[in-house]
Design a protein around this motif. Structure first.
Motif, mmCIF file in Angstrom:
data_model
loop_
_atom_site.group_PDB
_atom_site.id
_atom_site.type_symbol
_atom_site.label_atom_id
_atom_site.label_comp_id
_atom_site.label_asym_id
_atom_site.label_seq_id
_atom_site.Cartn_x
_atom_site.Cartn_y
_atom_site.Cartn_z
ATOM 1 N N ALA A 298 -1.797 -4.472 -2.237
ATOM 2 C CA ALA A 298 -2.275 -3.465 -3.182
ATOM 3 C C ALA A 298 -3.472 -3.964 -3.972
ATOM 4 O O ALA A 298 -4.451 -3.235 -4.142
ATOM 5 C CB ALA A 298 -1.149 -3.062 -4.126
ATOM 6 N N LEU A 299 -3.421 -5.218 -4.447
ATOM 7 C CA LEU A 299 -4.533 -5.707 -5.262
ATOM 8 C C LEU A 299 -5.794 -5.815 -4.422
ATOM 9 O O LEU A 299 -6.862 -5.364 -4.837
ATOM 10 C CB LEU A 299 -4.185 -7.049 -5.914
ATOM 11 N N SER A 300 -5.680 -6.383 -3.210
ATOM 12 C CA SER A 300 -6.918 -6.525 -2.440
ATOM 13 C C SER A 300 -7.458 -5.166 -1.997
ATOM 14 O O SER A 300 -8.650 -4.916 -2.101
ATOM 15 C CB SER A 300 -6.743 -7.483 -1.262
ATOM 16 N N LEU A 301 -6.568 -4.274 -1.535
ATOM 17 C CA LEU A 301 -7.062 -2.958 -1.114
ATOM 18 C C LEU A 301 -7.592 -2.153 -2.297
ATOM 19 O O LEU A 301 -8.619 -1.488 -2.196
ATOM 20 C CB LEU A 301 -5.948 -2.172 -0.409
ATOM 21 N N GLN B 243 -17.525 5.427 -1.118
ATOM 22 C CA GLN B 243 -18.078 5.075 0.183
ATOM 23 C C GLN B 243 -16.943 5.100 1.193
ATOM 24 O O GLN B 243 -15.794 5.314 0.842
ATOM 25 C CB GLN B 243 -18.714 3.684 0.133
ATOM 26 N N ILE B 244 -17.305 4.795 2.440
ATOM 27 C CA ILE B 244 -16.337 4.951 3.514
ATOM 28 C C ILE B 244 -15.096 4.067 3.316
ATOM 29 O O ILE B 244 -13.968 4.507 3.551
ATOM 30 C CB ILE B 244 -17.036 4.675 4.878
ATOM 31 N N GLY B 245 -15.300 2.836 2.802
ATOM 32 C CA GLY B 245 -14.167 1.931 2.587
ATOM 33 C C GLY B 245 -13.171 2.500 1.591
ATOM 34 O O GLY B 245 -11.954 2.399 1.755
ATOM 35 N N ASP B 246 -13.693 3.108 0.537
ATOM 36 C CA ASP B 246 -12.867 3.736 -0.483
ATOM 37 C C ASP B 246 -12.054 4.878 0.129
ATOM 38 O O ASP B 246 -10.835 4.955 -0.042
ATOM 39 C CB ASP B 246 -13.793 4.263 -1.596
ATOM 40 N N TRP B 247 -12.725 5.735 0.880
ATOM 41 C CA TRP B 247 -12.028 6.868 1.497
ATOM 42 C C TRP B 247 -10.947 6.385 2.460
ATOM 43 O O TRP B 247 -9.861 6.949 2.518
ATOM 44 C CB TRP B 247 -13.024 7.775 2.227
ATOM 45 N N GLY B 248 -11.273 5.324 3.225
ATOM 46 C CA GLY B 248 -10.299 4.770 4.166
ATOM 47 C C GLY B 248 -9.031 4.336 3.461
ATOM 48 O O GLY B 248 -7.921 4.693 3.861
ATOM 49 N N LEU C 260 -5.272 5.983 3.901
ATOM 50 C CA LEU C 260 -4.115 5.194 4.336
ATOM 51 C C LEU C 260 -3.009 5.198 3.281
ATOM 52 O O LEU C 260 -1.832 5.309 3.603
ATOM 53 C CB LEU C 260 -4.546 3.752 4.627
ATOM 54 N N SER C 261 -3.415 5.079 1.995
ATOM 55 C CA SER C 261 -2.394 5.006 0.959
ATOM 56 C C SER C 261 -1.695 6.365 0.808
ATOM 57 O O SER C 261 -0.506 6.428 0.548
ATOM 58 C CB SER C 261 -2.997 4.553 -0.366
ATOM 59 N N GLN C 262 -2.448 7.444 1.015
ATOM 60 C CA GLN C 262 -1.821 8.769 0.968
ATOM 61 C C GLN C 262 -0.754 8.866 2.066
ATOM 62 O O GLN C 262 0.359 9.352 1.846
ATOM 63 C CB GLN C 262 -2.888 9.855 1.175
ATOM 64 N N LEU C 263 -1.121 8.342 3.230
ATOM 65 C CA LEU C 263 -0.192 8.330 4.359
ATOM 66 C C LEU C 263 1.038 7.489 4.007
ATOM 67 O O LEU C 263 2.184 7.896 4.229
ATOM 68 C CB LEU C 263 -0.915 7.712 5.565
ATOM 69 N N GLY C 264 0.792 6.316 3.431
ATOM 70 C CA GLY C 264 1.874 5.401 3.069
ATOM 71 C C GLY C 264 2.844 6.028 2.078
ATOM 72 O O GLY C 264 4.050 5.802 2.145
ATOM 73 N N ILE C 265 2.292 6.807 1.136
ATOM 74 C CA ILE C 265 3.162 7.443 0.146
ATOM 75 C C ILE C 265 3.982 8.549 0.797
ATOM 76 O O ILE C 265 5.154 8.760 0.472
ATOM 77 C CB ILE C 265 2.312 8.010 -1.022
ATOM 78 N N ALA C 266 3.370 9.243 1.746
ATOM 79 C CA ALA C 266 4.028 10.414 2.334
ATOM 80 C C ALA C 266 5.163 10.027 3.288
ATOM 81 O O ALA C 266 6.117 10.777 3.465
ATOM 82 C CB ALA C 266 2.988 11.260 3.073
ATOM 83 N N VAL C 267 5.064 8.844 3.906
ATOM 84 C CA VAL C 267 6.053 8.467 4.919
ATOM 85 C C VAL C 267 7.290 7.868 4.264
ATOM 86 O O VAL C 267 7.180 6.943 3.473
ATOM 87 C CB VAL C 267 5.417 7.437 5.883
#
Lengths: 314, 319
Positions: free
Chosen positions: A113-116, A126-131, A135-142
């Motif tokens: 979490a800290l590094s991401l 930017q693209i890294g932020d959106w990525g 991913l985190s949205q996906l992680g929360i949803a699963v």
């Protein structure tokens, strides 16, 4: 400062006391007769009465509470109805498993979490932020149990890199670690998704503050500014969430231990509930609650370590 | 040492700096004055390579003979603190609240000069003494919230001085301070500049402190330098209509507050407001607020002229 710690410590003890009353009361107003659940439906009235007397169920409620809580202080939670051994023994055998799982899950959560989160903040819009956000949205949803099943299917069944479940004890440390990898990942992915988002937004807020400009004007690298100046200032909201997440990780072990067949407290509480083993359930619920309250107590103390301004204000 | 040649900065909304040409030599003390939004702070951040990401730069900016107008972060980093240093407006928020101020000042020393912890601490104490902080060792162990505004600004000056910069940019260093503290801080900057032979760029809307501490001054309006020359010449005999308005709008403590009828006198002001970037005239930026305006002022780009640099086609330049 001393006053602050004293107040928090009193609050900590008071909360534990309140929790113990709620736990005890809930267990005692549950319908069903413990004596009958031990002896079965065909037991005679005399046998039931004798057992009730034996279990101390006939004493007034406040006496039973005092006996339970004084016993709990010295680690005596009574005898398990279904396992017929002291509850403390059951807990002792399994506590290490659950704590290792929760601590490993917490560490992995923090690293991810800290590094991401810091990475996403540094790549804001930017693209890294959106990525990271995707991913985190996906992680929360699963849900964690579903993720566990997917992990088992991929890494244990298909690739055969890791065992699908079970735990053979610490005698073979390498094998023990290998069986903990998947459960740890399953626990940490969901929590780190939440924490990465908190880290990102907290870091973005700090990056807008003037002192990061001062740091940049002093010729510091972006990396150093992010980790040495931004992150410490972003820690207060992060630590608050970490405290709550540690609680979620400890209770999350209930699901994970059952999915991976790990002999921990989570599996024990599940079995005890199915067996209506009240002393065990009561002890475990109290223990889980105590872990959560302790985690929050530590977080309260950490605030003062992080922010010297709080020390002055108290 | 530092040379700007027709440096312009453009945002999507419009151009924020137009054809700025300046030379800063070692030991120079230059004041930059103008209203909020005139581009003073943007100019300062360009000198540090810290213009906002959304800005497009054109023209040249040379530091020590190297063209830095296209330089990236990695090229700029070694110059910051060591060649060009900067102190900012808000001493309250410009220091990391979780760090002891001594550690904040020691960080660039250890990083850029590789000093050990003890060497850096010793140097920090010397710097604190140089900026007149009493009890330097004790101050160094304090957190920003334990210091007063003036002391924090002194800490920031010590931080800026730490790596012996050739140029110190002070962006409204005294705005947030009490008047007498502000005066001390300004005098300290002049002192330091003289002792160290360090150039100083003082950005301010306080004309008095600029008059007191600089040799040359540039007056900015809407992203242009409208008038530039010796500080005494410009402030005592302003020629550009905007400079004249700016000076007239200054309260004079000697002047009577009330007129003959006993009515409270109003301060003369410049009519209108600074328009937003997108609403600035293509010609003279001051068109629309100017008393001397001619019909073509708003469309024709004025050309700098005169021995004292003046950006107004109506006024004849003089020394």
């Amino acid at each position: 400062m001393t006053y602050f710690i004293l107040r928090r410590t009193l609050g900590f003890i008071g909360t534990l006391f309140a929790v113990s009353i709620v736990v005890f009361a809930t267990m005692n107003i549950l319908p069903g007769d413990p004596a009958m659940s031990i002896l079965g439906l065909e037991a005679t009235e005399d046998a039931l009465a004798a057992l009730r007397e034996d279990l101390g169920l006939n004493a007034p409620v406040h006496i039973r509470y005092v006996e339970w809580i004084t016993g709990a202080f010295v680690g005596d939670f009574g005898t398990s109805h279904s396992f017929r051994v002291p509850v403390s023994e059951l807990i002792g055998e399994r506590l290490g498993m659950t704590i290792s799982l929760a601590v490993a899950g917490m560490l992995l959560t923090l690293v991810l979490a800290l590094s991401l989160g810091i990475f996403a903040a540094s790549k804001h819009r930017q693209i890294g932020d959106w990525g990271v956000m995707f991913l985190s949205q996906l992680g929360i949803a699963v849900p964690a149990f579903w993720l566990s099943i997917l992990l088992v299917l991929l890494f244990a069944v298909k690739l055969r890199w890791l065992p699908p479940g079970g735990f053979a004890g610490w005698d073979d440390p390498v094998a023990a670690m290998r069986s903990l990898i998947l459960p740890t990942v399953a626990l940490a992915l969901v929590q780190s998704s939440v924490l990465a988002r908190v880290t990102r937004s907290s870091a973005l807020e700090v990056m807008r503050q003037d002192f990061t400009r001062t740091a940049r004007a002093s010729g510091l690298s972006q990396r150093r500014i992010l980790w040495r100046h931004v992150l410490p200032n972003a820690l207060v909201p992060i630590v608050t969430i970490v405290g709550m997440q540690f609680a979620a990780l400890v209770t999350g072990t209930i699901v994970i231990e059952n999915v991976f067949y790990l002999p921990g407290l989570g599996r024990l509480i599940f079995q005890s509930i199915s067996n209506r083993d009240l002393p065990t359930v009561q002890a475990l619920v109290m223990l889980f609650a105590a872990i959560v309250v302790t985690a929050n107590f530590i977080v309260d103390l950490l605030y003062v370590v992080i922010d010297p301004r709080l020390k002055a204000r108290q | 040492m530092i040379e700007l040649d027709t440096l312009s900065v453009t945002f999507a909304a419009g151009s924020a700096l137009r054809d700025i040409s300046l030379k800063i030599a070692p030991g120079d003390r230059l004041g930059i004055v103008g209203e909020s939004g005139s581009g003073k702070s943007l100019l300062a951040s360009c000198l540090m390579g810290m213009a906002p990401d959304a800005a497009t730069l054109s023209g040249t900016l040379t530091i020590d003979g190297v063209d830095m107008s296209d330089a990236d972060e990695e090229t700029w980093r070694p110059l910051r603190a060591r060649r060009v240093a900067m102190i900012f407006q808000e001493p309250m928020s410009a220091l990391n609240p979780l760090r002891r101020v001594g550690d904040t000042v020691a960080e660039p020393l250890r990083l850029h000069f590789g000093l050990s912890r003890d060497e850096a601490a010793k140097r920090v104490a010397e710097l604190f003494a140089e900026v007149d902080l009493p009890n330097p060792e004790r101050r160094a162990r304090m957190f920003p919230h334990e210091l007063s505004g003036g002391q924090r600004q002194r800490v920031l000056i010590a931080l800026a001085l730490a790596c012996d910069p050739a140029l110190l940019i002070a962006d409204e260093p005294t705005t947030a301070l009490d008047a007498n503290v502000a005066l001390q801080v300004t005098d300290l900057l002049v002192d330091l500049s003289e002792k160290r032979g360090m150039a100083l760029v003082l950005i301010s809307h306080d004309l008095a402190s600029v008059a007191r501490s600089t040799e040359r001054v540039a007056v900015m309006y809407g992203g242009d330098i409208v008038e530039r020359g010796g500080t005494d010449d410009v402030l005592h005999a302003p020629q550009h209509p905007y400079t004249q308005g700016l000076l007239a709008a200054r309260p004079d403590p000697q002047a009577a507050l009330r007129d003959e009828q006993g009515k409270r006198k109003r301060l003369p002001t410049i009519p209108g407001n600074v328009p937003p970037l997108s609403g600035l005239a293509q010609g003279c930026r001051f068109a629309g607020r100017c008393a001397l305006e001619r019909p073509d002022c708003a469309t024709a780009r004025p050309v700098p002229h005169g021995p004292r640099m003046l950006l107004c086609p109506v006024v004849e330049g003089a020394a």
